[in-house]
Design an enzyme around this catalytic site. Structure first.
Site, PDB file in Angstrom:
ATOM      1  N   HIS A 236       0.772  -1.348  -0.044  1.00 38.30           N
ATOM      2  CA  HIS A 236       0.073   0.028   0.332  1.00 38.30           C
ATOM      3  C   HIS A 236       0.956   1.322  -0.059  1.00 38.30           C
ATOM      4  O   HIS A 236       0.352   2.411  -0.044  1.00 38.30           O
ATOM      5  CB  HIS A 236      -1.113   0.027   1.217  1.00 38.30           C
TER       6      HIS A 236
HETATM    7  N1  UDP Z   1      -3.920  -6.181   8.655  1.00 36.34           N
HETATM    8  C1  UDP Z   1      -5.121  -7.179   8.932  1.00 36.34           C
HETATM    9  N2  UDP Z   1      -5.658  -7.612   7.583  1.00 36.34           N
HETATM   10  C2  UDP Z   1      -5.209  -7.213   6.359  1.00 36.34           C
HETATM   11  C3  UDP Z   1      -3.889  -6.703   6.406  1.00 36.34           C
HETATM   12  C4  UDP Z   1      -3.348  -6.159   7.519  1.00 36.34           C
HETATM   13  O1  UDP Z   1      -5.553  -7.542   9.902  1.00 36.34           O
HETATM   14  O2  UDP Z   1      -5.806  -7.551   5.374  1.00 36.34           O
HETATM   15  C5  UDP Z   1      -3.099  -5.965  10.173  1.00 36.34           C
HETATM   16  C6  UDP Z   1      -1.761  -6.510  10.232  1.00 36.34           C
HETATM   17  O3  UDP Z   1      -1.841  -7.792  10.898  1.00 36.34           O
HETATM   18  C7  UDP Z   1      -0.963  -5.593  11.045  1.00 36.34           C
HETATM   19  C8  UDP Z   1      -1.679  -4.317  10.381  1.00 36.34           C
HETATM   20  O4  UDP Z   1      -2.934  -4.620   9.805  1.00 36.34           O
HETATM   21  O5  UDP Z   1      -1.524  -5.494  12.486  1.00 36.34           O
HETATM   22  C9  UDP Z   1      -0.742  -3.373   9.521  1.00 36.34           C
HETATM   23  O6  UDP Z   1      -1.583  -2.542   8.894  1.00 36.34           O
HETATM   24  P1  UDP Z   1      -1.085  -1.567   7.713  1.00 36.34           P
HETATM   25  O7  UDP Z   1      -0.279  -2.655   6.679  1.00 36.34           O
HETATM   26  O8  UDP Z   1      -2.154  -1.119   6.855  1.00 36.34           O
HETATM   27  O9  UDP Z   1      -0.281  -0.441   8.111  1.00 36.34           O
HETATM   28  P2  UDP Z   1       1.305  -0.126   8.428  1.00 36.34           P
HETATM   29  O10 UDP Z   1       1.852  -1.402   9.428  1.00 36.34           O
HETATM   30  O11 UDP Z   1       2.131  -0.274   7.168  1.00 36.34           O
HETATM   31  O12 UDP Z   1       1.580   1.132   8.900  1.00 36.34           O
END
Ligand code: UDP
Length: 392
Positions: A236
């Site tokens: 993303h």
């Molecule tokens: N996650 C989820 N479902 C999904 C994809 C990710 O529950 O389909 C969870 C994942 O386990 C983690 C979090 O979302 O805890 C990560 O979010 P994201 O990748 O959007 O944010 P980032 O960590 O990059 O800020």
């Protein structure tokens, strides 16, 4: 608009201050959450506050949802599965450009603070809500700000999250950190030791707590998945998904390198449109809606590997010992590479095939769990807050 205890906490729907609001007698902490990764990080903090309340500590919290992520799959499901109480306030910022969203959140939160200020504003992570609410709090009567996951830096100023981190940390009073690297980043900017609290990782508190409840998603059957015989992919970051040609190249390379193993791709809303325009016909990559927390982590735990540009997921794969290829040139979470199972593959599609070869040759590192990622971080944070405010 969700308002619980609206009289006590103020209702941001109205511009007029509420009449007859009796100010809270206990210490009031605002917990700010706006986007998917925030919900996972705040759940154990709320639980730790409620545990202290049961012990008779005079501490109250107000859960402020900024509405940055608002649909069921990116927000509601997480509240339900992680047992997070309904927010007291929803600022309903919705989507928009960086400035639009920042502005809406700041306006809404400022209005709330003018009605009923809090004693401490707790922000987590590195999303727009983190930065916007810390600015609003600090500029209203110098309300103290605590940043959970403070001090992490990718060094990449093209990432909106890096700007959020830098701005938030510039006005944070208390830093709750996940690693010694984060502590050092803060020291380098002149933050004194008495404001840095190395406590561990609340995202991992949630992971440990929820592990026994992980749920097999329906797509397990749909795609005939088998333990350690499929890949999970999430993308993303703008650098990977905002340019159709780049995204197509990355995906083609993953198709060519993954030996036909099913690749399950829960698609972030920010990626969906571009993905639709490039198409994914007749490949082993299966694009699905974002999964709930318990389903997603069930899949990750049993996967052969994860390929991602997320930050939080590299921490979860590290704790679950799952090989993780990160399609980024930098990380703000270097411990996932130095200690854990994560490897930065970069954003050049050429690097994907060699990474898969290493995986299939069984040469991926096993990794270990970083210091203090033990499931007790939120307890440490809340005890520390009580200590600080008790002695103020
Ligand atoms: N996650 C989820 N479902 C999904 C994809 C990710 O529950 O389909 C969870 C994942 O386990 C983690 C979090 O979302 O805890 C990560 O979010 P994201 O990748 O959007 O944010 P980032 O960590 O990059 O800020």
């Amino acid at each position: 608009m969700l308002i619980k205890n609206a009289l006590r906490y103020g209702n941001i729907c109205t511009l007029e201050p509420e009449k007859n609001i009796s100010p809270p007698t206990e210490m009031l902490i605002d917990i700010i959450a706006g986007a998917r990764p925030n919900f996972i990080k705040i759940a154990p903090i709320i639980e730790a506050i409620e545990a202290q309340q049961r012990r008779g500590v005079a501490i109250e919290y107000r859960l402020v949802h900024t509405g940055q992520h608002y649909d069921k799959k990116m927000s509601g499901d997480f509240f339900e599965q992680l047992g997070i109480p309904d927010p007291h306030i929803n600022l309903e910022a919705g989507s928009g450009s960086q400035a639009e969203q920042t502005g809406k959140i700041m306006l809404g939160y400022e209005r709330l603070l003018l009605q009923t200020p809090c004693d401490l504003c707790v922000v987590v992570g590195d999303v727009t809500s983190t930065m916007a609410c810390s600015i609003a709090a600090k500029k209203i009567n110098n309300i103290k700000v605590a940043h959970v996951e403070g001090g992490i830096r990718s060094g990449d100023w093209t990432m909106p999250e890096e700007i959020n981190r830098i701005v938030t940390d510039a006005i944070t009073d208390y830093f709750f950190t996940t690693s010694e690297v984060a502590n050092n980043n803060l020291r380098k900017t002149g933050v004194t030791e008495d404001r840095i609290f190395f406590v561990g990782n609340t995202m991992i508190d949630t992971l440990y707590k929820q592990m026994p409840r992980f749920m097999q998603p329906a797509i397990w059957q749909t795609y005939g998945l088998q333990e350690k015989a499929y890949i999970v992919m999430t993308l993303h970051r703008p650098a990977n998904v905002d340019n159709g040609d780049k995204l197509r190249e990355l995906i083609n390379e993953i198709i060519n390198s993954s030996k036909g193993l099913p690749v399950i791709f829960p698609v972030h809303p920010r990626t969906a449109k571009m993905l639709e325009s490039i198409g994914l016909d007749k490949s082993n990559i299966h694009a699905v809606d974002p999964l709930s927390y318990l389903e997603f982590n069930y899949l990750v735990r049993a996967a052969k590997a994860v390929i991602t540009d997320s930050g939080g997921i590299t921490e979860e794969t590290t704790v679950m010992g799952v090989p993780c290829m990160t399609l980024r040139d930098s990380t703000e979470r270097p411990e996932t590479c130095v200690v854990g199972t994560n490897e930065l593959i970069g954003t050049d599609p050429k690097n994907i095939a060699p990474a898969f070869e290493k995986l299939f040759a069984g040469e991926w590192k096993k990794g270990a769990i970083p210091e203090l990622w033990d499931g007790k971080t939120a307890e440490r944070i809340v005890s520390r807050i009580i200590n600080i405010f008790g002695s103020d």
